[in-house]
Structures are given as C-alpha cells and as structure tokens.
Design an enzyme around this catalytic site. Structure first.
Site, PDB file in Angstrom:
ATOM      1  N   GLY A 122      71.461  73.943 -47.531  1.00 12.16           N
ATOM      2  CA  GLY A 122      70.122  74.058 -46.980  1.00 12.16           C
ATOM      3  C   GLY A 122      69.131  73.149 -47.666  1.00 12.16           C
ATOM      4  N   LYS A 175      62.794  78.115 -47.550  1.00 12.87           N
ATOM      5  CA  LYS A 175      64.208  77.733 -47.679  1.00 12.87           C
ATOM      6  C   LYS A 175      64.879  77.882 -46.317  1.00 12.87           C
ATOM      7  CE  LYS A 175      66.775  79.327 -51.135  1.00 12.87           C
ATOM      8  NZ  LYS A 175      67.667  80.240 -51.929  1.00 12.87           N
ATOM      9  N   ASP A 216      75.447  83.442 -60.679  1.00  4.96           N
ATOM     10  CA  ASP A 216      75.347  81.982 -60.702  1.00  4.96           C
ATOM     11  C   ASP A 216      74.196  81.516 -61.589  1.00  4.96           C
ATOM     12  OD1 ASP A 216      76.308  79.473 -60.056  1.00  4.96           O
ATOM     13  OD2 ASP A 216      75.101  79.278 -58.247  1.00  4.96           O
TER      14      ASP A 216
END
Length: 534
Positions: free
Chosen positions: A21, A38, A132
């Site tokens: 994205g 986003k 992450d």
C-alpha cells in the site's frame, strides 16, 4: 492506476509506498485537520485475505488509546478501494535516524526503547501482540519522543497465526510458529535497542537458515553493548520466552531501574534531547517539509464487531530449523519491501463500511511516516485470518468527521478472546516443477517476471533483490518480497533500489515448497552504468 480517494479529504502528497500500500498526507475538508491516509494496494484489494487483514488492523487501532500508538479517525471501504485514516504526527522512522547516524547515544537508545515499549504495553493489555517491531515501525517525533506504528500483522495473544515477521528481529519461538506472546515483542524491541546502541543487528546471518539458527542457538551478543545496559540486552534477548520480561510493562520497569542507576534521574530528558537532535539532521523527511500540518487534533474511534476465532497454522518439529531447513519457514515471512505490482481493475462491488462514532479529543499519535527507502509502514498479510462480519451497501461509506466539536462517547471496541487452537485439515500435496525469472532494470527500479510450473495449492514465491559490481554478484542484499501464486506467468514484480552502489541488479526467486530446479536468478546492467568487466 486506481485514483479512488477517501471522500471528504484533500490529498497533498505521498508520504511513502510499499509492497502492500501507500500512505498519503491529506487534510479533512470540514475541519482542516491534517491526517495520514493508508490505502491498500490495488493489486491486493481484490484478495479477500489481504482485505481481512486491513480491516483487522483498523479494528485493532480503534481499540488502542495511547499517545504512544497511532490514532485512528476512520476506516472506509468502497468498490474503489479501502483506506485507514489515521492521526498525523510530524515524525520520521527510526530506520532513517539509524541510517544517518549509524548508532545513538545510550540515553537516546533508552528513550527510543521506553517510548515504543509503552506503545506495546497498551497493545499487550488489550491482548494483542504486534509481531513486527523493528526500526521501520518506530516513529521519532520532532521533540525526540518515540512511538509505535503499523499493526498490519498483529495477532491475538495465544493464537497461532503462522510464521510471520521480519527475520532480523524475530524471537526464537516466532521462527518456530509458537503461539503469539508479548515476550516475542520484548525480544524484537531489544533487538532494535541493540541496533541503536551498536549500529548493527544482533545477528548477521546471510540467509533465513543462518538467521533462524543464530536467533535460536547463538549466544546473546551482550558484550558489544555498553556495560551499564547489558542486563537489558541479556534479559530481552533471552532464548526462552519465560526468561524474558513477560510483557512490555514489565520491561519498562526494568529499563527505568537500569537507566536511573547508570545515568541518573535526568537520563530521559537528556536522551530525548539527543534523539531530537539526531532527527533534526533529516528535516526533509518530516511530513511538514512538504506541507505543514494544520488544524486540530480530534480523535474519532471506529467501532467494528469482534472477529471470529482465527484458524492457526503451525510448522512441524523444531528440528526442521536446526537441521537447516529454516529457509522453508522463513520464506513465508511477511516483508514490507518495495514491490508494488499492478492488477487489472475490477468493477465488482466491494462491501463498504465505516461505523464511526466521534469521541473526545485524544493525545497525538504518530502516522506511518516515510522510511529511508520510501516504504510506508503498511504490511497486511494473509498470515492471520480475522475478519469483520459487518457490512452495508456497496456504496461509498461516509462517517462522522474528526471534528473537535463531536461529543458522543465512543463505544469500547471488543477485545478478541483467545480461543483453543483448531488443527487444520491436511492440505493436498503441492508440487513445484520449476520456477524461472526474467528481469528488466531501469535507473532506479527493476521489474521481474516470474514463471511458475506448479500443481496443487498456491505456492509462496520469494524474490530476493541484490546490487553488485558484476553480473551475478549477490553479495549486497537490497530487499526482498513474497507473494502467493498458482502455476503460470505472474504479474510483474517491481523493486525500487534502496542502495546507491553497484551497477548490476540481480533477482533470485525461490518457492515454498522448493521447486525442482530449486531457484532461478537473473541479472541486468543498470542503464546509468557502463559495462564493468569482472
């Protein structure tokens, strides 16, 4: 290229783009509030798994209320696309700071660790594991504060969403597909802390197999860090999760004790000033460099229904990795590399929803700012399978604006409850006969076309990019990305160079399971260079 934009906002420029994205700077028309939007990549919005992940990220952000976590205004899904509208904070990624400075002062590193740990703590209290944590997902604001972004592959505590993450920061149990736990986030945060202190990652394996073995078996390199903070390195990078602080809150307590004993009661103020000074060396990377943020900061909360229990996947015995087959596991990891591909436009309707209730003004939180490679902090992946059940008509959905005048109380977002893991049914045998790749190189972008001969379920295809001084030189890695595909010629995969050196671009493609020919590599001379003899 899709030109759909969230209604009610005027976009000014792109802040960054990645494989899944892009993030743009925009202003809410009704209030003048600057926001970060986003967008899910066009090629992914037709994939139900990626759309579910994108929705799940919006749901998660709507349930986290902390000045150390990006704030959510609304989530919009329509036939033309899907977008998360987030609160904007003027900041840059920690990766950009480290790329410029190489390493930081210990007090500045402690400030980075504490700020982002406080963001993790909010998620851990809500039963969520980030999975992450890395320098790309830590935002440094102009005042030197540090905050956490990008929950694209987050999972519920105790669930088994599969092997996913960024290899250099993954805990041993994360490599082995163990249930998601806050201790894995503590490990990743400590690995990032180590990188701030030393200018390098804790382990330097050249491939997935080496990294897996090092994270699981190699001694913790605490001696390379300044002596006063070695207890934090030793605890945070412990091999077994029960040997680490149990969650981010517990680690913050240990951090403050070590920092005060080593550097005195004013350590945090000094560290924040030092971090702000490092960030100030990169003024053009701040969102305000192109268009100053204006308006108020009012926070709206999107309320989505609770997700169904996730279906888990888990690899086999731990001996796989120790035996050197960690490459098979590592190849299914989720990467946020520069690999945006194009997909045919579709006119099929996508259910649109954005059930947003306006809430009281909230503390400022960061947006997904640009990274030094130009990648946005967007990483939804099909590794988890939570999805909302609510939808309305397939027309564009509008929701209350992020206006400071809104007075309705937000409805608390239900927190997913970990449920017993279900054992997936056996999958059909997958056979990959061969894989091949061709490559075209531009002055700053390469494009690879992969052909796949496979039978059975979709195959994971991993592309590894390299820059070198001669044809076939694979010594300098320049990123990687992965996708799932069936037999045939795949859509072209693009990659933007993140390094300036080297006149030859190479791409190596492998598959999971491994192809009959194992892998294929292609090399092209970059047009800006002349032929260089080996």
């Amino acid at each position: 290229m899709n030109t759909w934009a969230v209604p009610g906002y005027t976009e000014s420029r792109e802040l960054g783009a990645g494989g899944s994205g892009r993030v743009v700077l925009a202003v809410h028309d009704a209030t003048g509030t600057a926001v970060a939007v986003k967008y899910l990549a066009d090629r992914l919005r037709h994939d139900p798994a990626f759309v579910r992940e994108f929705r799940a990220e919006a749901r998660l952000l709507g349930g986290l209320h902390s000045p150390y976590v990006v704030g959510l205004y609304e989530y919009v899904e329509a036939p033309g696309g899907a977008a998360i509208v987030m609160e904007l904070v003027d900041g840059i990624s920690l990766r950009a700071v480290l790329k410029r400075s190489g390493a930081t002062d210990p007090e500045a590193a402690l400030v980075v660790l504490k700020g982002s740990l406080l963001g993790l703590a909010e998620a851990h209290r809500a039963g969520v594991v980030h999975r992450d944590y890395k320098p790309e997902n830590v935002l440094v604001a102009q005042d030197g504060s540090s905050k956490l972004v990008d929950f694209g592959i987050a999972a519920g505590r105790g669930t088994q969403p599969g092997v996913a993450g960024t290899p250099a920061y993954m805990a041993p149990e994360q490599w082995q597909g163990e249930p998601a736990s806050p201790a894995a986030d503590v490990y990743a945060a400590t690995a990032t802390f180590f990188e701030c202190l030393t200018g390098r990652k804790p382990f330097a394996g050249e491939n997935f197999a080496e990294l897996a073995v090092q994270h699981i078996e190699a001694p913790v390199p605490e001696s390379e860090a300044p002596e006063p903070v070695r207890p934090l390195i030793r605890r945070g990078l412990a091999k077994r999760p029960e040997q680490r602080p149990e969650n981010a809150d517990a680690f913050v307590v240990e951090l403050e004790g070590v920092a005060r004993a080593a550097y005195g009661p004013e350590w945090e103020e000094r560290g924040q000033r030092k971090l702000a000074a490092l960030a100030a060396l990169l003024p053009l990377l701040f969102p305000s460099a192109g268009a100053p943020a204006a308006g108020t900061t009012a926070l709206a909360t999107t309320v989505l229904p609770p997700p169904p229990p996730p279906v888990s996947w888990r690899p086999g015995r731990r001996g796989w990795i120790a035996a050197g087959t960690a490459l098979v596991l590592g190849a299914v990891l989720v990467f946020t590399a520069e690999a945006i591909g194009a997909s045919p436009d579709s006119t099929s309707a996508v259910s649109a929803f954005a059930t947003t209730s306006a809430g009281p003004p909230g503390s400022a939180a960061p947006s997904s700012g640009p990274s030094p490679s130009g990648s946005a902090s967007t990483s939804p992946s099909p590794s988890a399978s939570v999805s909302p059940s609510a939808s309305v008509s397939p027309s564009t959905s509008t929701s209350p604006s992020p206006s400071p005048s809104a007075s309705a109380s937000p409805t608390p977002t239900p927190t997913p409850t970990p449920t017993p893991t279900k054992t997936p049914a056996p999958k059909p045998t997958v056979v990959v006969g061969s894989v091949s790749v061709s490559l075209r190189a531009g002055t700053s972008v390469g494009q690879a076309t992969v052909s796949l001969d496979a039978k059975g379920e979709p195959v994971t295809v991993v592309l590894e990019w390299f820059l070198g001084n001669y044809a076939g030189d694979l010594r300098v890695a320049d990123g990687s990305n992965s996708l799932t595909a069936r037999s045939g010629t795949l859509p072209p995969q693009s990659h933007t160079f993140t390094r300036g050196a080297g006149c030859y671009l190479s791409v190596r493609v492998t598959t999971v399971p491994a192809a009959g020919n194992t892998s294929d590599t292609a090399t092209q001379l970059i047009p800006r260079c002349q032929e260089v003899p080996r």
